[in-house]
Design an enzyme around this catalytic site. Sequence first.
Site, mmCIF file in Angstrom:
data_model
loop_
_atom_site.group_PDB
_atom_site.id
_atom_site.type_symbol
_atom_site.label_atom_id
_atom_site.label_comp_id
_atom_site.label_asym_id
_atom_site.label_seq_id
_atom_site.Cartn_x
_atom_site.Cartn_y
_atom_site.Cartn_z
ATOM 1 N N PHE A 1 44.819 41.291 35.504
ATOM 2 C CA PHE A 1 44.285 40.490 34.409
ATOM 3 C C PHE A 1 43.183 41.184 33.615
ATOM 4 O O PHE A 1 42.605 40.571 32.718
ATOM 5 C CB PHE A 1 43.768 39.157 34.945
ATOM 6 C CG PHE A 1 44.805 38.385 35.713
ATOM 7 C CD1 PHE A 1 45.919 37.863 35.081
ATOM 8 C CD2 PHE A 1 44.670 38.194 37.074
ATOM 9 C CE1 PHE A 1 46.884 37.165 35.777
ATOM 10 C CE2 PHE A 1 45.628 37.490 37.788
ATOM 11 C CZ PHE A 1 46.744 36.975 37.137
ATOM 12 N N HIS B 1 40.141 44.809 33.574
ATOM 13 C CA HIS B 1 39.625 46.079 34.036
ATOM 14 C C HIS B 1 38.233 45.910 34.638
ATOM 15 O O HIS B 1 37.544 44.923 34.372
ATOM 16 C CB HIS B 1 39.555 47.079 32.873
ATOM 17 C CG HIS B 1 40.867 47.308 32.191
ATOM 18 N ND1 HIS B 1 41.416 46.415 31.290
ATOM 19 C CD2 HIS B 1 41.756 48.336 32.282
ATOM 20 C CE1 HIS B 1 42.574 46.883 30.858
ATOM 21 N NE2 HIS B 1 42.801 48.049 31.444
ATOM 22 N N VAL B 2 37.824 46.905 35.421
ATOM 23 C CA VAL B 2 36.483 46.930 36.003
ATOM 24 C C VAL B 2 35.771 48.181 35.499
ATOM 25 O O VAL B 2 36.342 49.280 35.522
ATOM 26 C CB VAL B 2 36.527 46.932 37.544
ATOM 27 C CG1 VAL B 2 35.109 46.915 38.119
ATOM 28 C CG2 VAL B 2 37.316 45.741 38.065
ATOM 29 N N ASP C 1 37.091 40.730 46.246
ATOM 30 C CA ASP C 1 38.221 39.994 45.677
ATOM 31 C C ASP C 1 38.513 38.690 46.416
ATOM 32 O O ASP C 1 39.385 38.617 47.275
ATOM 33 C CB ASP C 1 39.472 40.871 45.641
ATOM 34 C CG ASP C 1 40.504 40.334 44.654
ATOM 35 O OD1 ASP C 1 40.442 39.134 44.312
ATOM 36 O OD2 ASP C 1 41.376 41.109 44.220
ATOM 37 N N GLY D 1 43.196 45.939 37.066
ATOM 38 C CA GLY D 1 43.929 44.910 37.794
ATOM 39 C C GLY D 1 44.940 44.218 36.903
ATOM 40 O O GLY D 1 45.171 44.626 35.763
ATOM 41 N N LEU E 1 36.284 51.787 36.432
ATOM 42 C CA LEU E 1 36.355 51.951 37.884
ATOM 43 C C LEU E 1 37.710 51.570 38.442
ATOM 44 O O LEU E 1 38.094 52.020 39.521
ATOM 45 C CB LEU E 1 35.281 51.083 38.560
ATOM 46 C CG LEU E 1 33.825 51.418 38.230
ATOM 47 C CD1 LEU E 1 32.898 50.387 38.863
ATOM 48 C CD2 LEU E 1 33.475 52.819 38.711
ATOM 49 N N GLY E 2 38.416 50.730 37.723
ATOM 50 C CA GLY E 2 39.713 50.278 38.222
ATOM 51 C C GLY E 2 40.372 49.356 37.236
ATOM 52 O O GLY E 2 39.799 48.969 36.236
ATOM 53 N N ASP F 1 43.295 37.054 51.805
ATOM 54 C CA ASP F 1 43.943 38.257 51.264
ATOM 55 C C ASP F 1 43.205 39.513 51.746
ATOM 56 O O ASP F 1 42.904 40.411 50.960
ATOM 57 C CB ASP F 1 43.971 38.207 49.731
ATOM 58 C CG ASP F 1 44.970 39.198 49.141
ATOM 59 O OD1 ASP F 1 45.884 39.651 49.880
ATOM 60 O OD2 ASP F 1 44.854 39.531 47.951
ATOM 61 N N ASN G 1 41.214 45.481 49.298
ATOM 62 C CA ASN G 1 40.163 44.508 49.016
ATOM 63 C C ASN G 1 38.913 44.723 49.869
ATOM 64 O O ASN G 1 38.041 43.866 49.914
ATOM 65 C CB ASN G 1 40.684 43.079 49.233
ATOM 66 C CG ASN G 1 41.640 42.653 48.130
ATOM 67 O OD1 ASN G 1 41.678 43.260 47.067
ATOM 68 N ND2 ASN G 1 42.417 41.617 48.384
#
Length: 205
Positions: free
Chosen positions: A44, A46-47, A174, A42, A39-40, A156, A161
Amino acid sequence: MAIATETQPQQHKDSSEVSGSAAEQRRWTLNDFDIGKPLGRGKFGHVYLAREKTSNHIVALKVLFKSQLQQSQVVHQLRREVEIQSHLRHPHILRLYGYFYDQKRVYLILEYAPKGELYKELQKCKYFSERRAATYVASLARALIYCHGKHVIHRDIKPENLLIGSQGELKIADFGWSVHTFNRRRTMCGTLDYLPPEMVGECRT
């Protein structure tokens, strides 16, 4: 939450939400999930889209690499993120159902928001109607009022987000920069592109 190198996966489990059995005490492992499409991605990890096998509940599984977390010295942020987000219950805040970990990775089990990021939706639409924008702003305001009532500061908020659920509802995601505090904070954090002018002004003085 310990971010260590144990051989036995550990977890915190809201079993009434995901497995459907509040009495179930067994620990989550990766074998409890069918892993689907990414799905995405980042900084650090993955999702992935995932399905919890017992309940067939669809979730988003965020996979973080311990080595990268430790190298960037953000283990404490992850602990704080899990502690804060797992206790928040609001229709406009993404649920964190639980977590588990193994020798190399930490796994966060998150509510799945099928319509993705508000940022990408805005890119696709170019602009929102006044009614749609007002709905998003009102939803965000209600969620932030709830957070502040719990003495939680997100720190943030940005379109990347903010996720969109299956019914088009806004959800804050997030909580990596979030804090639980009763006092005003002056930490320089968040995303540079979205810093408020008053914070930029303080940094220059």
